[in-house]
Design an enzyme around this catalytic site. Structure first.
Site, PDB file in Angstrom:
ATOM      1  N   GLY A   1      -2.436  -4.556 -11.437  1.00  0.00           N
ATOM      2  CA  GLY A   1      -3.718  -3.779 -11.737  1.00  0.00           C
ATOM      3  C   GLY A   1      -2.372  -3.031 -13.049  1.00  0.00           C
TER       4      GLY A   1
ATOM      5  N   LYS B   1       3.794   5.770  -3.111  1.00  0.00           N
ATOM      6  CA  LYS B   1       2.451   4.943  -3.338  1.00  0.00           C
ATOM      7  C   LYS B   1       1.245   5.679  -2.564  1.00  0.00           C
ATOM      8  CE  LYS B   1      -0.978   2.348  -5.996  1.00  0.00           C
ATOM      9  NZ  LYS B   1      -1.246   0.602  -6.748  1.00  0.00           N
TER      10      LYS B   1
ATOM     11  N   HIS C   1      -4.918   7.403  -5.384  1.00  0.00           N
ATOM     12  CA  HIS C   1      -6.612   7.172  -5.059  1.00  0.00           C
ATOM     13  C   HIS C   1      -7.005   7.074  -3.879  1.00  0.00           C
ATOM     14  CE1 HIS C   1      -5.633   4.256  -7.369  1.00  0.00           C
ATOM     15  NE2 HIS C   1      -6.282   3.355  -7.432  1.00  0.00           N
TER      16      HIS C   1
ATOM     17  N   ASP D   1     -14.061   0.484  -4.335  1.00  0.00           N
ATOM     18  CA  ASP D   1     -14.496  -0.511  -5.702  1.00  0.00           C
ATOM     19  C   ASP D   1     -13.631   0.832  -5.963  1.00  0.00           C
ATOM     20  OD1 ASP D   1     -15.488  -1.684  -7.946  1.00  0.00           O
ATOM     21  OD2 ASP D   1     -15.961   0.119  -8.187  1.00  0.00           O
ATOM     22  N   SER D   2     -12.570   0.698  -7.673  1.00  0.00           N
ATOM     23  CA  SER D   2     -11.514   1.397  -7.435  1.00  0.00           C
ATOM     24  C   SER D   2     -10.931   1.016  -9.584  1.00  0.00           C
ATOM     25  CB  SER D   2     -10.425   1.458  -7.200  1.00  0.00           C
ATOM     26  OG  SER D   2      -9.248   0.111  -6.888  1.00  0.00           O
TER      27      SER D   2
ATOM     28  N   GLN E   1      -4.887  -9.246  -3.463  1.00  0.00           N
ATOM     29  CA  GLN E   1      -4.248  -9.397  -2.468  1.00  0.00           C
ATOM     30  C   GLN E   1      -3.397  -8.370  -2.703  1.00  0.00           C
ATOM     31  OE1 GLN E   1      -3.550 -11.037  -0.013  1.00  0.00           O
ATOM     32  NE2 GLN E   1      -5.991 -12.374  -1.028  1.00  0.00           N
ATOM     33  N   GLY E   2      -3.310  -7.326  -3.814  1.00  0.00           N
ATOM     34  CA  GLY E   2      -2.416  -6.053  -3.786  1.00  0.00           C
ATOM     35  C   GLY E   2      -3.390  -4.957  -3.339  1.00  0.00           C
ATOM     36  N   LYS E   3      -4.976  -4.532  -3.077  1.00  0.00           N
ATOM     37  CA  LYS E   3      -5.537  -3.677  -2.404  1.00  0.00           C
ATOM     38  C   LYS E   3      -5.757  -4.591  -0.880  1.00  0.00           C
ATOM     39  CE  LYS E   3      -8.800  -2.960  -5.671  1.00  0.00           C
ATOM     40  NZ  LYS E   3     -10.743  -3.188  -5.470  1.00  0.00           N
TER      41      LYS E   3
END
Length: 209
Positions: A169, A191, A196, A84-85, A26-28
């Site tokens: 994360g 942010k 990234h 994908d991180s 959910q953060g992503k």
């Protein structure tokens, strides 16, 4: 950006409309929704569509992003965007890297994951550099198999103890170069502009919109 073993394809533009965010994090999902908001996209998450999470068998961030995007577009019939991180720690040979989420265990407890990173660093004698970087790979896939790839990076230093309760994360232990706040302390808008993921999104936006 090309995937493993793939030949470059002609660039394709993304039309306004529904787009699957191929993530159950959910953060992503929140960050990606915010980044897509200006472009007429109607994001719907894999969780909202009850899509399964694929096994991440790739050996790179790009390969895993493509795998997730392709499954989501195949199952939904809609274009899909996957991220994908992970955190790459210089003194740990780039770990946890593509296994960043797995270090958090089956319950996705990143407090434990951050402690694991710190424990590994503390076990190195003499004290190692705390240099690290975040990587984000994005894969945008269409139902006919066309895929676009993008990869972003931000460098920084690991702090301990973790600072801040924003982000998600490993954010609370990552201090980006030139900054005074960790990603866990930083205002979300700041942010979004410096991460990234933002770096990869700038590449995506300049290519497909």
């Amino acid at each position: 950006m090309s995937g493993e073993g793939k030949e470059p394809q002609a660039i394709r533009k993304l039309a306004p409309g529904k787009l699957v965010i191929a993530s159950h994090n959910q953060g992503k999902v929140r960050e990606i929704r915010a980044l897509l908001a200006p472009y007429g996209i109607e994001p719907v998450s894999a969780g909202e569509l009850d899509l399964p999470e694929p096994e991440e068998t790739g050996t790179t961030f790009v390969a895993n992003a493509e795998l997730k995007a392709m499954q989501a577009t195949d199952l939904s019939g809609l274009p899909a965007l996957a991220d994908d991180s992970g955190l790459c720690v210089e003194a740990l040979g780039g770990e946890p890297g593509i296994f960043s989420a797995r270090w958090a265990g089956p319950t996705k407890d990143f407090t434990l994951a951050m402690q694991a990173v710190e424990n590994r660093l503390a076990a190195i004698d003499p004290a190692p550099t705390r240099a690290a970087h975040f990587v984000c790979a994005l894969a945008l896939a269409w139902p006919d198999g066309h895929v676009e790839w993008f990869e972003g990076r931000v460098d920084g230093t690991l702090v301990w103890p973790p600072r801040g309760d924003r982000g998600f994360g490993y954010d609370p232990m990552f201090l980006p170069d030139g900054g005074t706040e960790t990603y866990g302390e930083m205002d979300p808008e700041q942010k979004h502009a410096t991460s990234h993921r933002a770096d990869a999104f700038r590449q995506l936006v300049s290519t497909v919109f």
